[in-house]
Enzyme design. Sequence first.
Site, PDB file in Angstrom:
ATOM      1  N   SER A 275       3.776   1.582  -3.871  1.00 57.32           N
ATOM      2  CA  SER A 275       2.346   2.011  -4.689  1.00 57.32           C
ATOM      3  C   SER A 275       2.333   3.242  -4.664  1.00 57.32           C
ATOM      4  O   SER A 275       3.033   4.024  -5.046  1.00 57.32           O
ATOM      5  CB  SER A 275       1.365   1.089  -4.354  1.00 57.32           C
ATOM      6  OG  SER A 275       0.116   1.353  -5.109  1.00 57.32           O
ATOM      7  N   THR A 276       1.294   3.876  -4.179  1.00 60.80           N
ATOM      8  CA  THR A 276       0.938   5.290  -4.071  1.00 60.80           C
ATOM      9  C   THR A 276       2.025   6.083  -3.707  1.00 60.80           C
ATOM     10  O   THR A 276       2.237   5.846  -2.407  1.00 60.80           O
ATOM     11  CB  THR A 276      -0.560   5.476  -3.741  1.00 60.80           C
ATOM     12  OG1 THR A 276      -1.531   4.663  -4.104  1.00 60.80           O
ATOM     13  CG2 THR A 276      -0.745   6.778  -3.837  1.00 60.80           C
TER      14      THR A 276
ATOM     15  N   ASP B 114      -0.587  -5.215  -0.730  1.00 60.51           N
ATOM     16  CA  ASP B 114       0.326  -5.890  -1.540  1.00 60.51           C
ATOM     17  C   ASP B 114       1.598  -6.045  -1.014  1.00 60.51           C
ATOM     18  O   ASP B 114       2.285  -4.826  -0.668  1.00 60.51           O
ATOM     19  CB  ASP B 114       0.345  -5.560  -2.890  1.00 60.51           C
ATOM     20  CG  ASP B 114       0.878  -6.371  -3.960  1.00 60.51           C
ATOM     21  OD1 ASP B 114       1.331  -7.549  -3.574  1.00 60.51           O
ATOM     22  OD2 ASP B 114       1.689  -5.726  -4.931  1.00 60.51           O
TER      23      ASP B 114
ATOM     24  N   MET C  60      -0.935   2.143  -0.918  1.00 60.94           N
ATOM     25  CA  MET C  60      -2.224   1.728  -0.348  1.00 60.94           C
ATOM     26  C   MET C  60      -2.451   0.244  -0.400  1.00 60.94           C
ATOM     27  O   MET C  60      -2.028  -0.525  -1.433  1.00 60.94           O
ATOM     28  CB  MET C  60      -3.401   2.285  -1.223  1.00 60.94           C
ATOM     29  CG  MET C  60      -4.767   2.389  -0.922  1.00 60.94           C
ATOM     30  SD  MET C  60      -4.861   3.395   0.607  1.00 60.94           S
ATOM     31  CE  MET C  60      -6.443   2.970   1.320  1.00 60.94           C
TER      32      MET C  60
ATOM     33  N   HIS D 101       3.749  -0.316  -8.476  1.00 63.05           N
ATOM     34  CA  HIS D 101       2.460  -0.475  -9.083  1.00 63.05           C
ATOM     35  C   HIS D 101       2.350   0.667 -10.313  1.00 63.05           C
ATOM     36  O   HIS D 101       2.354   1.936  -9.785  1.00 63.05           O
ATOM     37  CB  HIS D 101       1.150  -0.346  -8.290  1.00 63.05           C
ATOM     38  CG  HIS D 101       1.191  -1.554  -7.242  1.00 63.05           C
ATOM     39  ND1 HIS D 101       0.439  -1.513  -6.055  1.00 63.05           N
ATOM     40  CD2 HIS D 101       1.713  -2.674  -7.260  1.00 63.05           C
ATOM     41  CE1 HIS D 101       0.776  -2.484  -5.339  1.00 63.05           C
ATOM     42  NE2 HIS D 101       1.410  -3.347  -6.056  1.00 63.05           N
TER      43      HIS D 101
END
Length: 349
Positions: free
Chosen positions: A164-165, A286, A283, A190
Amino acid sequence: MSKIRVLSVDDSALMRQIMTEIINSHSDMEMVATAPDPLVARDLIKKFNPDVLTLDVEMPRMDGLDFLEKLMRLRPMPVVMVSSLTGKGSEVTLRALELGAIDFVTKPQLGIREGMLAYSEMIAEKVRTAARARIAAHKPMAAPTTLKAGPLLSSEKLIAIGASTGGTEAIRHVLQPLPLSSPAVIITQHMPPGFTRSFAERLNKLCQISVKEAEDGERVLPGHAYIAPGDKHMELARSGANYQIKIHDGPPVNRHRPSVDVLFHSVAKHAGRNAVGVILTGMGNDGAAGMLAMYQAGAWTIAQNEASCVVFGMPREAINMGGVSEVVDLSQVSQQMLAKISAGQAIRI
């Protein structure tokens, strides 16, 4: 607890006003100043010393990317880019992430005020994440040395990656060294629609293996990497002796679509001990439950270490859940993936 201090840079007075409304509507953050262009922003950064900067990608007086590059070199700080959804916007945004921006939000194409206010919670969450992110002075990543090509692996073997991030650059770092003899790689990052295709195309130019946005029903081939399309879930499925990709519109999982958990659970089911799972910077949680399922199915599982993560949330959750075989620095992930999968990898007792 002190509030997160935000400075917004955007040539649109309307966008500056909307961003101020959004930031000030959350009790844990405040807009300390806004700037119509990077030149004004430079002085305001010195004056207000903000915790997070939101930066428009496309501005007239000075290109947002030029400013970001200088900022990350001279005064590294967390930056969230604000981008249009155009093809050009997605390419520029990916370049901004490469330069060190933490994350981005996309402007709605119609009804800017209503659209941005609807994004209020998401924007606030990205600002909070950015404020906690690990920032270092930007140094361009050296092109990784290509790993030694081993024998062409059976099409049964595959690697599944979730991020993600901070993930776009981490994924680039993991994929670039992979030789053509690598097993298939399936990736959930993401990212909104429109950006995943640009991301895949960019990686395809940089990597030896072929990288593409995944399509429903396509066969999974060695030497290829497949990226989940934005706003769609991606799963691994079986078609006779072959793996294939399933893309669908199921409900968000852990508030995400695509979701890493959806991918990892399907890999646990269909590939089991023939897979290696990798969870990178990001973050939230998930992927943690899905990685545990992979681990329990006999896969070797790797988490990126805290020191090399932009945000250590997802790897930490996976480690805490007990589904991680080893924790390694980003610089060692490619090597470990290939070593474990080449060794027949299911060597855990």
